[in-house]
Design a protein around this motif. Sequence first.
Motif, short mmCIF file in Angstrom:
data_model
loop_
_atom_site.label_atom_id
_atom_site.label_comp_id
_atom_site.label_asym_id
_atom_site.label_seq_id
_atom_site.Cartn_x
_atom_site.Cartn_y
_atom_site.Cartn_z
N GLY A 59 0.78 -1.23 0.00
CA GLY A 59 0.00 0.00 0.00
C GLY A 59 0.81 1.28 0.00
O GLY A 59 0.36 2.31 -0.50
N ARG A 60 1.99 1.20 0.58
CA ARG A 60 2.80 2.42 0.73
C ARG A 60 4.27 2.07 0.60
O ARG A 60 4.63 0.90 0.52
CB ARG A 60 2.64 3.01 2.15
N GLY A 61 5.12 3.09 0.64
CA GLY A 61 6.56 2.92 0.82
C GLY A 61 7.22 1.98 -0.17
O GLY A 61 6.96 2.03 -1.38
N ALA A 103 -2.57 -3.38 5.17
CA ALA A 103 -3.19 -3.67 6.47
C ALA A 103 -4.50 -2.93 6.68
O ALA A 103 -5.46 -3.50 7.20
CB ALA A 103 -2.21 -3.32 7.58
N GLY A 104 -4.58 -1.65 6.33
CA GLY A 104 -5.81 -0.92 6.66
C GLY A 104 -5.91 0.47 6.06
O GLY A 104 -6.97 1.10 6.11
N ASN A 105 -4.82 0.98 5.50
CA ASN A 105 -4.83 2.34 4.96
C ASN A 105 -5.36 2.32 3.52
O ASN A 105 -4.61 2.26 2.54
CB ASN A 105 -3.41 2.91 5.02
N ASP A 106 -6.70 2.38 3.41
CA ASP A 106 -7.35 2.23 2.11
C ASP A 106 -6.92 3.31 1.10
O ASP A 106 -6.70 3.03 -0.07
CB ASP A 106 -8.89 2.30 2.27
N ASN A 135 7.37 -10.93 0.25
CA ASN A 135 6.98 -10.74 1.65
C ASN A 135 7.61 -9.45 2.15
O ASN A 135 8.73 -9.46 2.67
CB ASN A 135 7.45 -11.94 2.50
N ASN A 136 6.88 -8.35 1.96
CA ASN A 136 7.43 -7.03 2.26
C ASN A 136 6.79 -6.39 3.50
O ASN A 136 7.40 -5.51 4.11
CB ASN A 136 7.23 -6.13 1.02
N ALA A 137 5.58 -6.82 3.88
CA ALA A 137 4.87 -6.16 5.00
C ALA A 137 5.74 -6.17 6.25
O ALA A 137 6.35 -7.19 6.58
CB ALA A 137 3.55 -6.87 5.27
N ASN A 173 13.05 -6.34 19.13
CA ASN A 173 11.96 -7.12 18.51
C ASN A 173 12.09 -7.10 16.99
O ASN A 173 12.02 -8.15 16.32
CB ASN A 173 10.58 -6.59 18.96
N TYR A 174 12.32 -5.92 16.44
CA TYR A 174 12.42 -5.77 14.98
C TYR A 174 13.64 -6.52 14.44
O TYR A 174 13.55 -7.26 13.46
CB TYR A 174 12.51 -4.28 14.66
N ALA A 175 14.79 -6.34 15.12
CA ALA A 175 16.02 -7.01 14.66
C ALA A 175 15.86 -8.53 14.74
O ALA A 175 16.30 -9.25 13.84
CB ALA A 175 17.20 -6.55 15.51
N ASP A 181 13.85 6.00 2.42
CA ASP A 181 12.96 7.14 2.68
C ASP A 181 11.49 6.73 2.53
O ASP A 181 10.94 6.73 1.43
CB ASP A 181 13.32 8.26 1.67
N THR A 182 10.86 6.34 3.65
CA THR A 182 9.44 5.97 3.65
C THR A 182 8.79 6.48 4.94
O THR A 182 9.48 7.05 5.79
CB THR A 182 9.25 4.42 3.63
N ASP A 183 7.50 6.20 5.11
CA ASP A 183 6.81 6.61 6.36
C ASP A 183 7.48 6.01 7.58
O ASP A 183 7.51 6.61 8.65
CB ASP A 183 5.35 6.12 6.34
P1 NAP Z 1 5.89 1.46 5.57
O1 NAP Z 1 6.09 2.66 4.74
O2 NAP Z 1 5.56 1.60 7.02
O3 NAP Z 1 4.77 0.53 4.86
C1 NAP Z 1 4.43 -0.70 5.44
C2 NAP Z 1 3.42 -1.41 4.59
O4 NAP Z 1 3.13 -2.67 5.24
C3 NAP Z 1 2.09 -0.68 4.50
O5 NAP Z 1 1.52 -0.88 3.24
C4 NAP Z 1 1.22 -1.35 5.57
O6 NAP Z 1 -0.17 -1.33 5.30
C5 NAP Z 1 1.74 -2.78 5.46
N1 NAP Z 1 1.47 -3.56 6.67
C6 NAP Z 1 1.77 -3.25 7.96
N2 NAP Z 1 1.36 -4.22 8.77
C7 NAP Z 1 0.77 -5.17 8.00
C8 NAP Z 1 0.12 -6.39 8.27
N3 NAP Z 1 -0.01 -6.87 9.50
N4 NAP Z 1 -0.39 -7.10 7.21
C9 NAP Z 1 -0.28 -6.63 5.94
N5 NAP Z 1 0.34 -5.47 5.63
C10 NAP Z 1 0.85 -4.75 6.65
O7 NAP Z 1 7.20 0.51 5.54
P2 NAP Z 1 8.43 0.51 4.50
O8 NAP Z 1 9.45 1.45 5.02
O9 NAP Z 1 7.95 0.62 3.12
O10 NAP Z 1 8.99 -0.97 4.78
C11 NAP Z 1 8.68 -2.08 3.96
C12 NAP Z 1 9.51 -3.27 4.41
O11 NAP Z 1 10.89 -2.95 4.30
C13 NAP Z 1 9.27 -3.68 5.85
O12 NAP Z 1 9.35 -5.08 5.98
C14 NAP Z 1 10.43 -3.03 6.58
O13 NAP Z 1 10.74 -3.68 7.78
C15 NAP Z 1 11.52 -3.17 5.55
N6 NAP Z 1 12.62 -2.22 5.71
C16 NAP Z 1 12.43 -0.88 5.62
C17 NAP Z 1 13.49 -0.01 5.78
C18 NAP Z 1 13.36 1.49 5.69
O14 NAP Z 1 14.35 2.18 5.90
N7 NAP Z 1 12.18 2.02 5.36
C19 NAP Z 1 14.77 -0.53 6.05
C20 NAP Z 1 14.94 -1.91 6.14
C21 NAP Z 1 13.86 -2.75 5.96
P3 NAP Z 1 -1.04 0.05 5.53
O15 NAP Z 1 -0.53 1.02 4.50
O16 NAP Z 1 -2.43 -0.38 5.28
O17 NAP Z 1 -0.75 0.47 6.93
#
Ligand code: NAP
Length: 243
Positions: free
Chosen positions: A14-16, A37-40, A85-87, A150-152, A185-187
């Motif tokens: 949905g995002r990022g 997850a929920g952000n339509d 598997n990105n969520a 937890n995340y690590a 660079d994401t939320d």
């Molecule tokens: P983000 O902007 O927070 O977006 C997260 C996405 O995951 C959203 O679409 C959200 O849905 C969805 N989501 C959250 N919980 C979920 C659930 N229980 N079931 C299904 N979908 C779910 O995150 P991002 O930065 O793009 O990160 C994407 C992935 O890359 C993640 O696994 C993160 O750990 C990993 N990552 C990110 C970074 C970084 O610097 N950003 C670095 C390393 C790894 P909604 O939009 O509906 O809330």
Amino acid sequence: MDFTNKIAIVTGGGRGIGRAICQKLSSLGAKVVINYAGNDAEAEKTRALCPDSVLVKGDVSDSECCKEILRVCEESFGSPDILVNNAGITRDNLIMRMSEEDFDRVIAVNLKGAFNLTKLVARTMLRQKSGRIVNMTSVVGICGNAGQANYAASKAGVIGLTKSTAKELAPRGITVNAIAPGFIDTDMTAALSDELKQEMQKNIPLARLGSGEDVANTVAFLCSDMAAYITGQVIHVDGGMLT
Ligand code: NAP
């Protein structure tokens, strides 16, 4: 790269980073199932960017929701060729202050979510004798980070899941790899203070934050025929942070 007639499931699309992955695979011809997850409103924006796509709202930590994601995929397009598997979520705190609930939730979404869908999709990919699975881990899953136990732990677990399933599925031509983004660079990272962002940027040799597209390009490569002989690997997309 050409993904015409390929069917992809992208969780957290949905995002990022997930949105960038959906957009990239779609621009290369794939039909995309976009889970979120929920952000339509944000998910609708992703769908608008992907001509042949369908949205499925649902929590990947819930195996019934994952069955629904696969059901929608099969009904809309057919069996998936690609699973990303990105969520992922964060619930940061120092270990002494981290609640059991926050520990469990992060493991459930980031690690069990990947397990749930891998298990379901593996069944159909084994039958097809082909498939590509890409799991999103993190630099933090390799080197750890204060305030993110937890995340690590969840992201280190994703690496173990990736390497084990790669070995199990390789005999049927299915590859399973992980990507370890650095600071994208994401939320998720926008929530950090400017001070912390500036501090982190100092540790990136390429001297900039990564973009969703930087990660999406690597996903596309790993899902392409060019990566047919790569499995069980963790590809760092981090501007040189971990070298
Ligand atoms: P983000 O902007 O927070 O977006 C997260 C996405 O995951 C959203 O679409 C959200 O849905 C969805 N989501 C959250 N919980 C979920 C659930 N229980 N079931 C299904 N979908 C779910 O995150 P991002 O930065 O793009 O990160 C994407 C992935 O890359 C993640 O696994 C993160 O750990 C990993 N990552 C990110 C970074 C970084 O610097 N950003 C670095 C390393 C790894 P909604 O939009 O509906 O809330």
